[in-house]
Scaffold this motif. Structure first.
Motif, PDB file in Angstrom:
ATOM      1  N   HIS A  61       0.824  -1.205   0.000  1.00 17.65           N
ATOM      2  CA  HIS A  61       0.000   0.000   0.000  1.00 17.65           C
ATOM      3  C   HIS A  61       0.864   1.263   0.000  1.00 17.65           C
ATOM      4  CE1 HIS A  61      -2.374   3.253   1.863  1.00 17.65           C
ATOM      5  NE2 HIS A  61      -3.312   2.790   1.056  1.00 17.65           N
ATOM      6  N   LEU A  96      -5.231  -8.557  -6.701  1.00 22.99           N
ATOM      7  CA  LEU A  96      -5.748  -8.048  -5.434  1.00 22.99           C
ATOM      8  C   LEU A  96      -6.625  -6.844  -5.734  1.00 22.99           C
ATOM      9  CD1 LEU A  96      -2.505  -8.840  -4.961  1.00 22.99           C
ATOM     10  CD2 LEU A  96      -3.078  -8.135  -2.689  1.00 22.99           C
ATOM     11  N   GLU A 100      -8.489  -4.418  -0.348  1.00 22.81           N
ATOM     12  CA  GLU A 100      -7.794  -5.366   0.529  1.00 22.81           C
ATOM     13  C   GLU A 100      -6.658  -4.703   1.300  1.00 22.81           C
ATOM     14  OE1 GLU A 100      -6.898  -9.578  -0.818  1.00 22.81           O
ATOM     15  OE2 GLU A 100      -7.363  -8.586  -2.726  1.00 22.81           O
ATOM     16  N   ILE A 101      -5.912  -3.815   0.631  1.00 25.18           N
ATOM     17  CA  ILE A 101      -4.703  -3.256   1.247  1.00 25.18           C
ATOM     18  C   ILE A 101      -4.923  -1.865   1.837  1.00 25.18           C
ATOM     19  CG2 ILE A 101      -3.210  -4.629  -0.243  1.00 25.18           C
ATOM     20  CD1 ILE A 101      -2.604  -1.990  -1.804  1.00 25.18           C
ATOM     21  N   GLY A 106      -9.798  -3.125   4.118  1.00 24.05           N
ATOM     22  CA  GLY A 106      -9.290  -4.425   4.567  1.00 24.05           C
ATOM     23  C   GLY A 106      -8.040  -4.388   5.421  1.00 24.05           C
ATOM     24  N   ARG A 107      -7.214  -3.381   5.252  1.00 26.41           N
ATOM     25  CA  ARG A 107      -5.973  -3.214   6.020  1.00 26.41           C
ATOM     26  C   ARG A 107      -5.026  -4.407   5.971  1.00 26.41           C
ATOM     27  NH1 ARG A 107      -7.805  -1.023  11.764  1.00 26.41           N
ATOM     28  NH2 ARG A 107      -9.226  -2.741  11.477  1.00 26.41           N
ATOM     29  N   ALA A 108      -5.057  -5.206   4.918  1.00 24.84           N
ATOM     30  CA  ALA A 108      -4.162  -6.365   4.850  1.00 24.84           C
ATOM     31  C   ALA A 108      -2.712  -5.882   4.766  1.00 24.84           C
ATOM     32  CB  ALA A 108      -4.500  -7.231   3.643  1.00 24.84           C
ATOM     33  N   VAL A 110       0.026  -6.489   3.326  1.00 27.98           N
ATOM     34  CA  VAL A 110       0.699  -7.143   2.207  1.00 27.98           C
ATOM     35  C   VAL A 110       2.081  -6.512   2.013  1.00 27.98           C
ATOM     36  CG1 VAL A 110       0.575  -7.633  -0.265  1.00 27.98           C
ATOM     37  CG2 VAL A 110      -1.512  -7.678   1.125  1.00 27.98           C
ATOM     38  N   LEU A 130       1.342 -12.216   1.422  1.00 27.15           N
ATOM     39  CA  LEU A 130       0.043 -11.927   2.022  1.00 27.15           C
ATOM     40  C   LEU A 130      -0.054 -12.727   3.311  1.00 27.15           C
ATOM     41  CD1 LEU A 130      -0.404 -12.070  -1.334  1.00 27.15           C
ATOM     42  CD2 LEU A 130      -2.575 -11.164  -0.552  1.00 27.15           C
ATOM     43  N   GLN A 132      -1.967 -12.834   5.721  1.00 27.30           N
ATOM     44  CA  GLN A 132      -3.290 -13.264   6.146  1.00 27.30           C
ATOM     45  C   GLN A 132      -3.790 -14.484   5.386  1.00 27.30           C
ATOM     46  OE1 GLN A 132      -2.566 -10.618   4.316  1.00 27.30           O
ATOM     47  NE2 GLN A 132      -4.035 -10.447   2.659  1.00 27.30           N
ATOM     48  N   ASP A 133      -3.177 -14.851   4.271  1.00 27.76           N
ATOM     49  CA  ASP A 133      -3.621 -16.010   3.489  1.00 27.76           C
ATOM     50  C   ASP A 133      -3.176 -17.299   4.167  1.00 27.76           C
ATOM     51  OD1 ASP A 133      -4.634 -14.229   1.669  1.00 27.76           O
ATOM     52  OD2 ASP A 133      -3.464 -14.954  -0.035  1.00 27.76           O
TER      53      ASP A 133
END
Length: 156
Positions: A61, A96, A100-101, A106-108, A110, A130, A132-133
Motif C-alpha cells: 500500500h 488483489l 484489501e490493502i 481491509g488493512r491487509a 501485504v 500476504l 493473512q492467506d
C-alpha cells in the motif's frame, strides 16, 4: 548479515505501471529505503505441507500510494474500483483489490518482501507476501511487474 539468493547477475527490477501519476522501475535496494515491516508467515502447501518463513519489506500500500494511483479526488470510494495485478518471473500471477490493502477497508499488511529468512532477494526480485492467506497460492516470487488498474469508469 544477509546473503543473496544468487551469486552473480544483475539486480532484478520490477515495472510499476498502470493508472499511476508516477510509474516506476523498482529494485530490492530501492525498496530497502522504505520503512521495513516484518511478517512471520505460515503457509499450508498442498504438495509440501506447512512452510514457515520470516519476510521483511515495505507495505505494498505504501509503495503504490507513493506512485500516485489515479483516484478521483472528490469521490471517496473511487479507489475501491482499482485492481492490482502482480506478475512473477516464473509466470505466476495474483490479483488483489485496492480495498484489501487500504487502511480504511481491509488493512491487509501485504508486503513487497526484500528478504526471506534473512536472505536478500536483490538478485531474484521482491516477493509478494500476504500474511493473512492460509494458503501460499497468492505468494509471488521474483515479481517483475505490478499493474494498478482503475478498471471501469464511474459516471459523472
Amino acid at each position: 548479515m544477509s546473503q543473496s539468493l544468487a551469486t552473480a547477475g544483475p539486480v532484478a527490477e520490477l515495472a510499476l505501471t498502470g493508472d499511476l501519476a508516477r510509474p516506476a522501475r523498482l529494485t530490492v535496494p530501492g525498496l530497502l529505503t522504505w520503512r521495513q515491516h516484518r511478517a512471520d508467515v505460515s503457509f499450508e502447501c498442498a504438495t509440501s505441507g506447512i512452510q514457515r518463513h520470516r519476510f521483511t519489506g515495505p507495505l505494498l500500500h505504501d509503495v503504490l500510494t507513493a506512485a500516485g494511483p489515479g483516484f478521483h479526488p472528490t469521490r471517496r470510494k473511487d479507489r475501491l474500483r482499482f485492481l492490482i495485478a502482480v506478475d512473477g518471473a516464473d509466470g505466476h500471477r495474483a490479483l488483489l483489490s485496492w480495498a484489501e490493502i487500504d487502511p480504511d477497508f481491509g488493512r491487509a499488511p501485504v508486503l513487497l518482501a526484500v528478504t526471506i529468512d534473512g536472505t536478500s532477494l536483490d538478485l531474484v526480485g521482491p516477493q509478494l507476501v500476504l500474511p493473512q492467506d492460509r494458503c501460499g497460492a497468492r505468494h509471488i516470487s521474483g515479481i517483475n511487474a505490478i499493474r494498478v488498474d482503475g478498471g471501469y469508469r464511474l459516471r459523472a
